[in-house]
Design an enzyme around this catalytic site. Structure first.
Site, PDB file in Angstrom:
ATOM      1  N   CYS A   4       6.183 -23.354  12.411  1.00 63.50           N
ATOM      2  CA  CYS A   4       5.374 -22.861  11.289  1.00 63.50           C
ATOM      3  C   CYS A   4       5.043 -21.380  11.435  1.00 63.50           C
ATOM      4  CB  CYS A   4       4.077 -23.663  11.197  1.00 63.50           C
ATOM      5  SG  CYS A   4       4.326 -25.375  10.701  1.00 63.50           S
ATOM      6  N   ARG A  30       6.725 -19.047  13.507  1.00 64.32           N
ATOM      7  CA  ARG A  30       7.758 -18.093  13.919  1.00 64.32           C
ATOM      8  C   ARG A  30       9.148 -18.698  13.776  1.00 64.32           C
ATOM      9  NH1 ARG A  30       4.757 -18.602  18.138  1.00 64.32           N
ATOM     10  NH2 ARG A  30       4.487 -16.344  18.323  1.00 64.32           N
ATOM     11  N   ASP A  50      -0.868 -26.202  22.855  1.00 61.09           N
ATOM     12  CA  ASP A  50       0.035 -27.088  23.584  1.00 61.09           C
ATOM     13  C   ASP A  50       1.412 -27.232  22.940  1.00 61.09           C
ATOM     14  OD1 ASP A  50      -1.954 -27.584  25.395  1.00 61.09           O
ATOM     15  OD2 ASP A  50      -2.649 -29.407  24.404  1.00 61.09           O
ATOM     16  N   GLY A 102       4.006 -36.793  10.245  1.00 62.50           N
ATOM     17  CA  GLY A 102       4.807 -36.301  11.364  1.00 62.50           C
ATOM     18  C   GLY A 102       3.899 -35.879  12.503  1.00 62.50           C
ATOM     19  N   MET A 106       2.587 -32.923  13.342  1.00 67.00           N
ATOM     20  CA  MET A 106       1.435 -32.127  12.953  1.00 67.00           C
ATOM     21  C   MET A 106       0.449 -32.945  12.129  1.00 67.00           C
ATOM     22  SD  MET A 106       1.236 -28.396  11.073  1.00 67.00           S
ATOM     23  CE  MET A 106       2.074 -27.582  12.432  1.00 67.00           C
TER      24      MET A 106
END
Length: 409
Positions: free
Chosen positions: A50, A52, A113, A189, A191
């Protein structure tokens, strides 16, 4: 050989610019395969998150190509329009960047993390596509090792966090309490699950959307309810806050859909996806506050944070030196193995004169000779690689060349 990378990230480009150079796993594999076919490319890895996108390559020393031009061709973009958003690094600068990146020291949420897993997955994807090489394999593995050491040995006040944790903290600073609030998370998912758990921990009542065709075999975080993805708009009027975190190429919420819901209370929307999940025009509607992933950048600094950064830097310096020890000596390994074989053979010729005169069974003599060969090989390895650890690279190469000349005749 050379190591090169080019990247775009949250510090230089908005979410909408980054979205134009984001990759799904499928098109990442296609891009890697296309690049690997170019003359002079020995291996490549593509990292797309998200925050880079980075393209890495190990190349022949005389490679004259451009990773930036390749990306623009792959995405159908005009190079002149986007050059300002990209950073290119080569060799030592690129290596150091990867170690710091993997440790979360260049993340929007310091020491978060997820980046370690994302770097590991990027390497695995390249490996599965047969696009990596031994240099990138070792480089990325060493970077992960360094990141794990930093995570274990250094304490960051903002460690073990994610963008959603920072968003919750920002809302709290604004006086918004999630306790008892009704929240919806669009997407189940990785995230989405992290988001749902964070909201639950903050005391919210959380409902997660799942795709209907998958609803019979998916799991959602404990304590959360679930609805089918198609019910999300109908559920929205019940919500105080909604977060979308999917990999969908289309908007999960649009202005038109929200205008049809007949919202009667204020609603907070958080879009954590790149490309965006929520149409930006939604934020123009009355009663709606829309945040995107760039709304939660950390700028705080403190003496304790600087001390932690310095300690992490010391750990990474050790791991980077370890990588270069391997990198600078990788071409010498076949030569060292040949020296070892020659030395063991020399040893055999000398020791056999003694063994032939020693009374013992032939099988016992052969077994003893194998054991002595193994021991002699270990001694040679220890001596040569010990020299590598204590000498400057040029001095070590001279030693290897001298040892080779011993057995030329």
């Amino acid at each position: 050989m050379s190591i090169s990378m080019i990247g775009i990230d949250y510090s230089r480009a908005s979410v909408d610019i980054r979205a134009q150079f984001s990759f799904t796993k499928k098109n990442a594999v296609a891009a890697l395969e296309h690049l690997k076919q170019e003359e002079g490319i020995l291996g490549c890895v593509l990292l797309s998150t998200c925050n880079r996108m980075e393209l890495w390559a190990s190349t022949q020393e005389d490679w004259q190509g451009s990773l930036y031009d390749f990306l623009c061709r792959e995405k159908g973009k005009e190079p002149a329009d986007f050059r300002e958003y990209f950073v290119q690094r080569i060799d030592q600068e690129a290596v150091e960047h990867l170690f710091y990146l993997t440790s979360g020291l260049k993340s929007q949420i310091l020491a978060e993390d997820q980046i370690i897993t994302q770097v590991k997955e990027a390497l695995a994807l390249s490996r599965e596509a047969y696009c990596t090489d031994n240099v990138l394999e070792v480089l990325f593995r060493k970077a992960v090792t360094g990141a794990k050491r930093v995570k274990t040995e250094v304490t960051f006040s903002r460690g073990n966090s994610s963008v959603i944790h920072q968003a919750i903290e920002k809302l709290k600073e604004q006086g918004y309490d999630l306790l008892g609030k009704t929240c919806m998370v669009i997407g189940n998912g990785e995230m989405g699950k992290v988001t749902a758990m964070a909201l639950r921990e903050a005391g919210a009542k959380v409902t997660v959307t799942v795709r209907q065709y998958r609803s019979g075999m998916v799991t959602i975080p404990p304590g959360c309810d679930r609805i089918n993805y198609g019910e999300r708009v109908e559920f929205l009027p019940k919500c105080d806050l909604a977060v979308s975190a999917t990999a969908s190429p289309n908007f999960t919420l649009t202005r038109e859909l929200l205008e049809q819901t007949g919202l009667t209370k204020e609603l907070i929307l958080i879009d954590l996806a790149v490309p965006r999940d929520m149409e930006p025009a939604i934020g123009e509607l009355p009663g709606i506050t829309l945040y995107d992933i760039d709304s939660f950048k950390i700028t705080a600094d403190s003496p304790a944070l600087r001390e932690s950064m310095e300690k992490a830097g010391g750990i990474l310096a050790e791991e980077i030196a370890d990588f270069y020890s391997w990198y600078q000596g990788r071409d010498l390994i076949p030569r060292i193995q040949e020296i070892k074989a020659e030395a063991v053979e020399d040893f055999n010729l000398r020791i056999m004169k003694i063994l032939r005169k020693t009374p013992m069974e032939d099988t016992a003599r052969e077994e003893l000779l194998r054991a002595m060969d193994h021991a002699a090989g270990n001694v040679v390895n220890k001596m040569i690689f010990g020299l590598r650890d204590f000498l400057e690279p040029k001095e070590f190469i001279s030693c290897v060349e001298g040892l080779e000349r011993l057995y030329e005749e």
